[in-house]
Design a protein around this motif. Structure first.
Motif, PDB file in Angstrom:
ATOM      1  N   UNK A  25       0.796  -1.099  -0.200  1.00 36.46           N
ATOM      2  CA  UNK A  25       0.111   0.034  -0.136  1.00 36.46           C
ATOM      3  C   UNK A  25       0.845   1.376   0.058  1.00 36.46           C
ATOM      4  N   UNK A  26       2.500   1.094   0.107  1.00 38.54           N
ATOM      5  CA  UNK A  26       2.961   2.338  -0.006  1.00 38.54           C
ATOM      6  C   UNK A  26       3.880   2.454  -1.036  1.00 38.54           C
ATOM      7  N   UNK A  27       3.073   2.219  -2.233  1.00 37.61           N
ATOM      8  CA  UNK A  27       3.764   2.349  -3.687  1.00 37.61           C
ATOM      9  C   UNK A  27       4.625   3.389  -3.990  1.00 37.61           C
ATOM     10  N   UNK A  28       3.888   4.864  -3.212  1.00 38.33           N
ATOM     11  CA  UNK A  28       4.797   6.080  -3.612  1.00 38.33           C
ATOM     12  C   UNK A  28       6.157   5.769  -3.008  1.00 38.33           C
ATOM     13  N   UNK A  29       6.121   5.224  -1.823  1.00 36.71           N
ATOM     14  CA  UNK A  29       7.471   5.103  -1.034  1.00 36.71           C
ATOM     15  C   UNK A  29       8.415   4.153  -1.859  1.00 36.71           C
ATOM     16  N   UNK A  30       7.942   3.140  -2.256  1.00 38.99           N
ATOM     17  CA  UNK A  30       8.536   2.141  -3.160  1.00 38.99           C
ATOM     18  C   UNK A  30       9.388   2.901  -4.470  1.00 38.99           C
ATOM     19  N   UNK A  46      13.827   5.823  -6.995  1.00 39.53           N
ATOM     20  CA  UNK A  46      14.142   6.929  -7.689  1.00 39.53           C
ATOM     21  C   UNK A  46      15.622   7.561  -7.057  1.00 39.53           C
ATOM     22  N   UNK A  47      15.583   7.395  -5.767  1.00 43.34           N
ATOM     23  CA  UNK A  47      16.854   7.797  -4.863  1.00 43.34           C
ATOM     24  C   UNK A  47      17.966   6.869  -4.869  1.00 43.34           C
ATOM     25  N   UNK A  48      17.649   5.621  -5.280  1.00 39.08           N
ATOM     26  CA  UNK A  48      18.595   4.589  -5.282  1.00 39.08           C
ATOM     27  C   UNK A  48      18.687   3.932  -4.041  1.00 39.08           C
ATOM     28  N   UNK A  49      17.768   4.103  -3.144  1.00 36.53           N
ATOM     29  CA  UNK A  49      17.814   3.361  -1.890  1.00 36.53           C
ATOM     30  C   UNK A  49      17.371   1.966  -1.960  1.00 36.53           C
TER      31      UNK A  49
END
Length: 151
Positions: free
Chosen positions: A19-24, A29-32
């Motif tokens: 449910x936390x698709x934006x965090x993924x 995007x930032x290579x984490x």
């Protein structure tokens, strides 16, 4: 609970999940790097009725009345989230009322058994990385709504 602690506690604020698709997306995007969370049973600790309880498994008590109440409240919370618009929680018909009380207040006025209440309090504190006395009930319901429910 934490005020009596003699060491650090990890409430899991570093985890992301379903449910936390934006965090993924942001992590990518930032290579984490995302490290999968191992899923294996082990001992857990929860405070119930003012006492530290160590348990193995998913449910920290064998109190059947408390577990029936706990599951009933899970369904009740999911039903309440249906009144909170995911994209406009402030338009909920009870937004002002629910935003003016804490989750702790709601738990205290909803649960009959202290065992079920303490388990729910510990779970919500761990999930939201905050004490339930510091979380608006509307914020809580909106969070539950946007990740698909409590069950």
């Amino acid at each position: 609970m934490l005020r009596k602690s003699k060491g650090p506690w990890d409430f899991g604020g570093q985890w992301i999940g379903p449910g936390q698709d934006r965090m993924y997306e942001l992590a990518k995007k930032y290579g984490i790097d995302i490290v999968p969370q191992p899923s294996h049973p082990g001992l857990s600790v929860v405070h119930i009725n003012g006492k530290r309880t160590i348990y193995n498994g998913l449910i920290p008590t064998n109190n059947i009345l408390a577990m029936i109440e706990f599951v009933g409240v899970l369904f009740y919370i999911d039903w309440l989230t249906s009144f909170v618009p995911a994209d406009r929680p402030w338009e909920c018909h009870k937004a002002k009322e629910w935003d003016s009380i804490s989750v702790k207040h709601w738990l205290n006025s909803t649960f009959w058994t202290s065992t079920a209440r303490d388990i729910m309090d510990s779970a919500i504190s761990a999930i939201f990385s905050s004490e339930t006395s510091e979380i608006s009930f509307l914020f809580f319901l909106h969070g539950v709504r946007t990740v698909g429910g409590m069950r």
